[in-house]
Scaffold this active site. Structure first.
Site, mmCIF file in Angstrom:
data_model
loop_
_atom_site.group_PDB
_atom_site.id
_atom_site.type_symbol
_atom_site.label_atom_id
_atom_site.label_comp_id
_atom_site.label_asym_id
_atom_site.label_seq_id
_atom_site.Cartn_x
_atom_site.Cartn_y
_atom_site.Cartn_z
ATOM 1 N N HIS A 156 22.741 -4.275 -11.497
ATOM 2 C CA HIS A 156 23.505 -3.020 -11.401
ATOM 3 C C HIS A 156 22.725 -1.903 -10.697
ATOM 4 C CE1 HIS A 156 20.778 -2.443 -14.673
ATOM 5 N NE2 HIS A 156 21.051 -1.149 -14.694
ATOM 6 N N ASP B 106 21.434 -3.903 -23.954
ATOM 7 C CA ASP B 106 20.369 -3.234 -23.241
ATOM 8 C C ASP B 106 19.608 -2.400 -24.268
ATOM 9 O OD1 ASP B 106 19.029 -2.169 -20.879
ATOM 10 O OD2 ASP B 106 20.913 -2.651 -19.858
ATOM 11 N N GLU C 244 12.420 -5.706 -18.200
ATOM 12 C CA GLU C 244 12.470 -5.132 -16.851
ATOM 13 C C GLU C 244 11.071 -4.610 -16.547
ATOM 14 O OE1 GLU C 244 14.872 -1.848 -14.133
ATOM 15 O OE2 GLU C 244 14.291 -1.317 -16.155
HETATM 16 C C1 GLC Z 1 16.542 0.932 -15.549
HETATM 17 C C2 GLC Z 1 18.026 0.691 -15.418
HETATM 18 C C3 GLC Z 1 18.624 1.763 -14.577
HETATM 19 C C4 GLC Z 1 18.383 3.086 -15.247
HETATM 20 C C5 GLC Z 1 16.909 3.301 -15.573
HETATM 21 C C6 GLC Z 1 16.739 4.396 -16.568
HETATM 22 O O1 GLC Z 1 15.870 0.798 -14.346
HETATM 23 O O2 GLC Z 1 18.262 -0.595 -14.943
HETATM 24 O O3 GLC Z 1 19.996 1.570 -14.362
HETATM 25 O O4 GLC Z 1 18.835 4.131 -14.427
HETATM 26 O O5 GLC Z 1 16.303 2.167 -16.130
HETATM 27 O O6 GLC Z 1 17.164 3.993 -17.835
#
Ligand code: GLC
Ligand code: CA
Length: 558
Positions: free
Chosen positions: A330, A98, A258
């Protein structure tokens, strides 16, 4: 669209903290993952994304990174990580980490130095603004996890820093070329270790609408949704293009973004042949029904809504690129609980959902536990809840007049703990996840739902996923199931989700009866051969197919 090595693969997300605990401290770890690689291989997985395992106070479960170049001791060591890369590569598998670079942790050295000297080099890595007593904050944006995005800089009465997520996640200032340079060095360092790529966390947030300004408040707290400024934050492409050119491209890394808010005309820039990312997730159905007012105003997604969302994305992407398809991750409730109407959850309906999403055009992703049909977690008290966003949502619901029971029910429906309970390996204590006390409680249904039992049962969801994976990859059908175009079939028919995948040699029809009532569906002209179904049989007579409730069938039309 150019063909890429990963188009035929199957991807799998591991949430390391909850996957497998090798040393009995209740926390999943890297040796635990290494020990289970063969299991994943057996399922048919090729690409594995690990949610964050970097050094972190775990305020947001690792999405708050205190050291980008080290593994948190709770998850293992750098040696373990290298070992994982070697073991994965030896099996022809790929590892993604990640990449969380919209923000770091307030315990990162950069932030500590910024607190010591806000006007110095490190202060410029963040967004720090002076606010004299009595003055208002630079803007009224509400953070994703609730409350204002501004927090007092420790040690300074008149300085505030920006955090669009939790206050322990200060935003990094991408406008500063020095900060960008740090990020690129770090990314290249990981890729030089043999890492295969990244999932890019919250990446769209790296560009802010500047200068800071207020927008009309959308709740009684006087704040406005963070999404409001995102609409006006233009130019993220400059950062993303630079990131790609300086890091991913020279390493030929695989990346998946994302991204929640791209505009249709931006798609080629994002995931076209020369896009910023290899792929990105389709969140159209994920976000359907979500209300900016809070979980208490969310609307349930129906089968027809689900179909509309999925096809909207498929039509929008067409041949531009290769989207990543999911039913959960998640951050979301379990897909089977979310997309299958309440009361209709069964082995058959779980297999149906698996069939319709897995054979869409794009890269199929499985989130850990999805392959055995793990379900949402019952909650009886807010004290049991770990997820920080659930705590905020709970308060928002109570403030809006919900009872405690109603607010807890919302957490059961939408909370992030649902996906984060320990993986259910077998029917022994703690589902075989740990010999100790798990960091988050195991779903009490593990006697009924676990991998060991499903491996022994030829009719299980797990075995069905294995068949789906093998079918999509098969030399025979991949021209259609991987590369073929997608054409919706009988799109307007209520509670029917069907589409054709048309390749150079094969024409496949995927048909799902998204309801408990049986029905009959007219097939296209030609000979129809059943390739896979989740029911005992599929009867075809006079050009029509008879489908039981929640039956799904994959047909070849000759
Ligand atoms: C993304 C992640 C999430 C996290 C957020 C801040 O949306 O998937 O789990 O809380 O970013 O990093
Ligand atoms: Ca452990």
């Amino acid at each position: 669209m150019q063909k890429k090595w990963w188009h035929e693969k199957t991807a799998y997300q591991i949430y390391p903290k909850s996957f497998y605990d090798s040393n009995g401290d209740g926390i999943g770890d890297l040796p635990g993952i290494i020990g289970k690689l063969d299991e994943l291989k057996e399922l048919g997985v090729d690409i594995i994304w690990l949610s964050p395992i970097y050094v972190s106070p775990l305020a947001d479960e690792g999405y708050d990174i205190a050291d980008y170049r080290n593994i948190d001791p709770r998850f293992g060591t750098m040696e373990d990580m290298k070992h994982l890369l070697d073991e994965a590569h030896a099996r022809g598998m790929y590892i993604l980490m990640d990449l969380v670079v919209n923000h770091c942790s307030d315990e990162h050295e950069w932030f500590r130095k910024a607190c010591e000297d806000p006007d110095g080099q490190y202060g410029k890595y963040f967004y720090i603004e002076t606010v004299k007593p009595g003055e208002k904050l630079p803007c009224n944006w509400r953070s994703y996890f609730g409350g204002p995005v501004w927090e007092k800089l420790p040690g300074h009465e008149d300085k505030y820093y920006l955090h669009v997520f939790h206050k322990k996640q200060p935003d990094l200032n991408w406008e500063n070329p020095k900060l960008r340079e740090e990020v690129y060095n770090m990314v290249n360092w990981w890729l030089d270790q043999g890492l295969d790529g990244f999932r890019l966390d919250a990446i769209i947030n790296i560009k802010k609408a500047l200068p800071f300004k207020d927008y009309p408040a959308d709740r009684d707290d006087g704040l406005c949704s963070i999404h409001r400024q995102l609409e006006e934050a233009h130019g993220v492409g400059l950062f993303l293009g630079e990131l790609r050119d300086r890091t991913f491209l020279p390493h030929n890394a695989f990346t998946v973004g994302e991204v929640f808010n791209e505009k249709p005309e931006e798609l080629p820039d994002f995931i076209g042949d020369q896009g910023y990312f290899s792929s990105m997730y389709d969140f159209e159905e994920t976000i359907f029904g979500q209300s900016p007012m809070g979980w208490h105003e969310n609307v349930d997604i129906t089968p027809d809504d689900y179909k509309a969302c999925v096809f909207k994305t498929q039509k929008k992407i067409a041949e531009v690129g290769f989207i990543s398809n999911i039913i959960e991750n998640h951050d979301e409730p379990r897909g089977v609980c979310h997309y299958i109407p309440e009361g209709d959850l069964s082995l058959t309906s779980k297999k149906m959902l698996a069939t319709v999403y897995f054979l869409l055009r794009g890269l199929p992703w499985i989130y850990q536990g999805q392959e055995i049909g793990m379900e949402n977690l019952p909650v009886s008290d807010i004290g049991e809840v770990d997820d920080i966003s659930s705590h905020d949502a709970y308060q928002v619901a109570l403030d809006a007049g919900c009872t405690k029971e109603e607010a807890l029910h919302l957490i059961e429906k939408y909370g992030r703990d649902n996906a984060r309970t320990p993986y259910q390996w077998n029917g022994s204590a703690q589902a075989g996840f740990t010999t100790g006390t798990p960091w988050l409680r195991v779903n009490p249904n593990y006697h009924r739902i676990n991998l060991e039992a499903q491996k022994q049962d030829p009719d299980s969801l797990y075995q069905y996923y294995r068949r789906l994976i093998a079918l999509r990859k098969s030399a025979e059908y991949k021209d259609a199931l991987v590369y073929g175009t997608l054409v919706p079939y009988n799109e307007e028919e209520h509670n029917l989700m069907a589409y054709e995948r048309i390749g150079e040699q094969h024409r496949m029809l995927i048909i799902a009866n998204f309801q408990k009532e049986a029905r009959s569906v007219q097939l296209p002209a030609g000979e129809a051969v059943v390739v896979l179904t989740n029911a005992k049989e599929a009867q075809i007579r006079d050009g029509a197919i008879a489908l039981a409730g929640y039956q799904a069938v994959v047909l070849e039309i000759k």
